[in-house]
Design a protein around this motif. Structure first.
Motif, mmCIF file in Angstrom:
data_model
loop_
_atom_site.group_PDB
_atom_site.id
_atom_site.type_symbol
_atom_site.label_atom_id
_atom_site.label_comp_id
_atom_site.label_asym_id
_atom_site.label_seq_id
_atom_site.Cartn_x
_atom_site.Cartn_y
_atom_site.Cartn_z
ATOM 1 N N LEU A 179 1.933 1.932 9.907
ATOM 2 C CA LEU A 179 2.052 1.452 11.280
ATOM 3 C C LEU A 179 2.787 0.130 11.266
ATOM 4 N N SER B 117 -6.740 2.040 5.808
ATOM 5 C CA SER B 117 -6.242 3.412 5.733
ATOM 6 C C SER B 117 -7.403 4.391 5.550
ATOM 7 N N ARG C 161 -11.777 8.656 10.114
ATOM 8 C CA ARG C 161 -11.922 8.815 11.557
ATOM 9 C C ARG C 161 -11.144 10.040 12.046
ATOM 10 N N ALA D 297 -3.549 4.856 14.124
ATOM 11 C CA ALA D 297 -3.241 5.649 12.926
ATOM 12 C C ALA D 297 -4.059 6.949 12.930
ATOM 13 N N TYR E 57 1.926 7.705 5.925
ATOM 14 C CA TYR E 57 2.071 6.977 7.189
ATOM 15 C C TYR E 57 2.066 5.479 6.983
ATOM 16 N N ARG F 260 -0.837 -2.137 15.144
ATOM 17 C CA ARG F 260 -2.105 -1.985 14.397
ATOM 18 C C ARG F 260 -3.304 -2.500 15.185
ATOM 19 N N GLY F 261 -4.473 -2.101 14.681
ATOM 20 C CA GLY F 261 -5.709 -2.686 15.191
ATOM 21 C C GLY F 261 -6.276 -1.980 16.414
ATOM 22 N N TRP G 135 0.783 -1.240 0.000
ATOM 23 C CA TRP G 135 0.000 0.000 0.000
ATOM 24 C C TRP G 135 0.814 1.289 0.000
ATOM 25 N N ASN H 87 -7.511 0.126 -0.001
ATOM 26 C CA ASN H 87 -6.834 0.144 1.296
ATOM 27 C C ASN H 87 -7.839 0.587 2.365
ATOM 28 N N ASP H 88 -8.725 -0.351 2.719
ATOM 29 C CA ASP H 88 -9.843 -0.009 3.602
ATOM 30 C C ASP H 88 -9.408 0.446 4.992
ATOM 31 N N LYS I 244 -10.446 4.042 6.570
ATOM 32 C CA LYS I 244 -11.169 4.177 7.824
ATOM 33 C C LYS I 244 -10.407 5.083 8.796
HETATM 34 C C1 LIG Z 1 -3.399 1.803 7.308
HETATM 35 C C2 LIG Z 1 -2.859 1.538 8.690
HETATM 36 C C3 LIG Z 1 -1.897 2.646 9.072
HETATM 37 C C4 LIG Z 1 -4.065 1.560 9.668
HETATM 38 O O1 LIG Z 1 -3.599 1.184 10.927
HETATM 39 P P1 LIG Z 1 -4.578 1.070 12.219
HETATM 40 O O2 LIG Z 1 -4.889 2.384 12.765
HETATM 41 O O3 LIG Z 1 -3.978 0.091 13.138
HETATM 42 O O4 LIG Z 1 -5.838 0.551 11.566
HETATM 43 P P2 LIG Z 1 -6.782 -0.586 12.143
HETATM 44 O O5 LIG Z 1 -6.141 -1.921 11.994
HETATM 45 O O6 LIG Z 1 -7.243 -0.169 13.500
HETATM 46 O O7 LIG Z 1 -7.934 -0.485 11.102
HETATM 47 C C5 LIG Z 1 -8.672 0.692 10.984
HETATM 48 C C6 LIG Z 1 -10.092 0.296 10.710
HETATM 49 O O8 LIG Z 1 -10.153 -0.359 9.439
HETATM 50 C C7 LIG Z 1 -10.722 -1.643 9.595
HETATM 51 N N1 LIG Z 1 -10.028 -2.549 8.685
HETATM 52 C C8 LIG Z 1 -8.780 -3.040 8.797
HETATM 53 N N2 LIG Z 1 -8.492 -3.819 7.742
HETATM 54 C C9 LIG Z 1 -9.608 -3.813 6.962
HETATM 55 C C10 LIG Z 1 -9.944 -4.444 5.733
HETATM 56 N N3 LIG Z 1 -9.066 -5.201 5.095
HETATM 57 N N4 LIG Z 1 -11.180 -4.208 5.226
HETATM 58 C C11 LIG Z 1 -12.064 -3.417 5.860
HETATM 59 N N5 LIG Z 1 -11.806 -2.796 7.030
HETATM 60 C C12 LIG Z 1 -10.594 -3.010 7.562
HETATM 61 C C13 LIG Z 1 -10.497 -2.027 11.046
HETATM 62 O O9 LIG Z 1 -11.464 -2.963 11.494
HETATM 63 C C14 LIG Z 1 -10.641 -0.689 11.726
HETATM 64 O O10 LIG Z 1 -11.987 -0.326 11.861
HETATM 65 P P3 LIG Z 1 -12.697 -0.333 13.302
HETATM 66 O O11 LIG Z 1 -11.796 0.464 14.200
HETATM 67 O O12 LIG Z 1 -14.013 0.299 13.046
HETATM 68 O O13 LIG Z 1 -12.728 -1.772 13.683
HETATM 69 C C15 LIG Z 1 -2.135 0.174 8.798
HETATM 70 O O14 LIG Z 1 -3.022 -0.840 8.412
HETATM 71 C C16 LIG Z 1 -0.896 0.098 7.929
HETATM 72 O O15 LIG Z 1 0.193 0.480 8.360
HETATM 73 N N6 LIG Z 1 -1.044 -0.428 6.695
HETATM 74 C C17 LIG Z 1 0.093 -0.582 5.772
HETATM 75 C C18 LIG Z 1 0.638 0.774 5.296
HETATM 76 C C19 LIG Z 1 -0.454 1.679 4.777
HETATM 77 O O16 LIG Z 1 -1.446 1.250 4.250
HETATM 78 N N7 LIG Z 1 -0.224 2.990 4.954
HETATM 79 C C20 LIG Z 1 -1.172 3.989 4.517
HETATM 80 C C21 LIG Z 1 -0.969 4.309 3.088
HETATM 81 S S1 LIG Z 1 -2.243 5.421 2.532
#
Ligand SMILES: CC(C)(COP(=O)(O)OP(=O)(O)OC[C@H]1O[C@@H](n2cnc3c(N)ncnc32)[C@H](O)[C@@H]1OP(=O)(O)O)[C@@H](O)C(=O)NCCC(=O)NCCS
Length: 263
Positions: free
Chosen positions: A101, A142, A148, A111, A99, A106-107, A42, A139-140, A144
């Motif tokens: 994480l 991200s 938020r 973020a 960004y 995560r989770g 991503w 990238n759901d 969300k």
């Molecule tokens: C994007 C990222 C920073 C989010 O981290 P985080 O704050 O820990 O996010 P969470 O795991 O808490 O997920 C956020 C929300 O999305 C939801 N979610 C996670 N994966 C999901 C998926 N595949 N499909 C749908 N929803 C999803 C979670 O359930 C959560 O929602 P909720 O709080 O209502 O339950 C992290 O996943 C990451 O580092 N990803 C890889 C790098 C990246 O994508 N960077 C951003 C580039 S734009």
């Protein structure tokens, strides 16, 4: 403000998530995070990613100085590196945010907290008018986190909007203004899912009065409580916002979008 005039990125905290400058000690954790398959999928991070890449990244972005404010995201209880967030100012009142994480952080909604802290600082310290966000469509997690935090992201998919390792990718694109940040802070507060230091409802009431410049006596009258109780609340607020004075607490609260100045 031009990008090369950016002030050093300071330590920021909402009581749960903290942002601090990157240091050499973060290299092993940055390497592990950048090697995570989700990060490769991503982001534009180089793949394969070696420790030398992390060392070069810290050499360029570490210490909090430089034109691209960059922080390590850390989380209680141990303040271990839990991710990176950066702002890339365009020199005309805008900046893009990026960004990732670490898998171990995560989770838990961290973020969104990190995004708010970085954006709030950008709005106040860099006088940004808008922060832009983009993610590759799909990238759901991200999306969300961004929504938020307060980013306004339409459903539209922008075809081929960005390039990832030489390939054009469809994107979601969003923006956040200071008003969006304030509205999001108010909304989560209303839902009692408050994304900020763990202030009680009463402490928030007192904090709002402090932002209006009210004295302890005036606050006591306004809220129907004793001056002693007000003093206790102010002490609690200073502790939670890590502030040494009422005015410093108000500045921190403004940055975090907890209060607004009276108009
Ligand atoms: C994007 C990222 C920073 C989010 O981290 P985080 O704050 O820990 O996010 P969470 O795991 O808490 O997920 C956020 C929300 O999305 C939801 N979610 C996670 N994966 C999901 C998926 N595949 N499909 C749908 N929803 C999803 C979670 O359930 C959560 O929602 P909720 O709080 O209502 O339950 C992290 O996943 C990451 O580092 N990803 C890889 C790098 C990246 O994508 N960077 C951003 C580039 S734009």
């Amino acid at each position: 403000m031009t990008p090369d005039a950016a002030p050093p990125a300071p330590v920021l905290s909402d009581g749960i998530v903290s942002l601090r400058p990157l240091g050499e000690h973060d290299v092993p954790d940055i390497t592990l995070t950048a090697q995570d398959p989700l990060v490769a999928r991503w982001t534009t991070i180089p793949t394969p990613y070696a420790q030398a890449d992390a060392e070069a990244f810290v050499a360029e972005r570490g210490g909090g100085a430089g034109p691209l404010p960059t922080w390590a995201i850390t989380v209680l209880p141990d303040h271990r590196y839990g991710g990176t967030v950066d702002l890339r100012p365009d020199g005309s009142g805008g900046a893009e945010i990026g960004y990732m994480l670490a898998p171990w952080a995560r989770g838990a909604g961290h973020a969104a907290r990190a995004l708010r802290l970085a954006c709030a600082w950008g709005f106040s310290a860099l006088r940004l008018e808008v922060v832009t966000w983009l993610a590759y469509a799909g990238n759901d997690a991200s999306l969300k986190a961004a929504r938020r935090a307060g980013f306004q992201v339409p459903e539209h998919i922008f075809r081929g909007y960005a390039v990832q390792r030489g390939e054009r990718r469809d994107c979601w694109v969003g923006t956040m203004t200071p008003d969006d940040l304030m509205a999001a802070a108010r909304q989560t507060e209303g839902r009692r899912e408050f994304l900020g230091p763990d202030l009680t409802r009463r402490e928030l009431d007192v904090l709002r009065q402090l932002a209006r410049g009210a004295s302890n006596r005036a606050i006591a009258t306004e809220l129907g409580i004793s001056e002693n109780t007000v003093k206790n609340h102010v002490r609690g607020i200073l502790e939670k916002l890590q502030a040494s004075s009422r005015s410093q607490a108000v500045v921190s609260a403004l940055r975090l979008g907890l209060v607004s100045l009276p108009t």
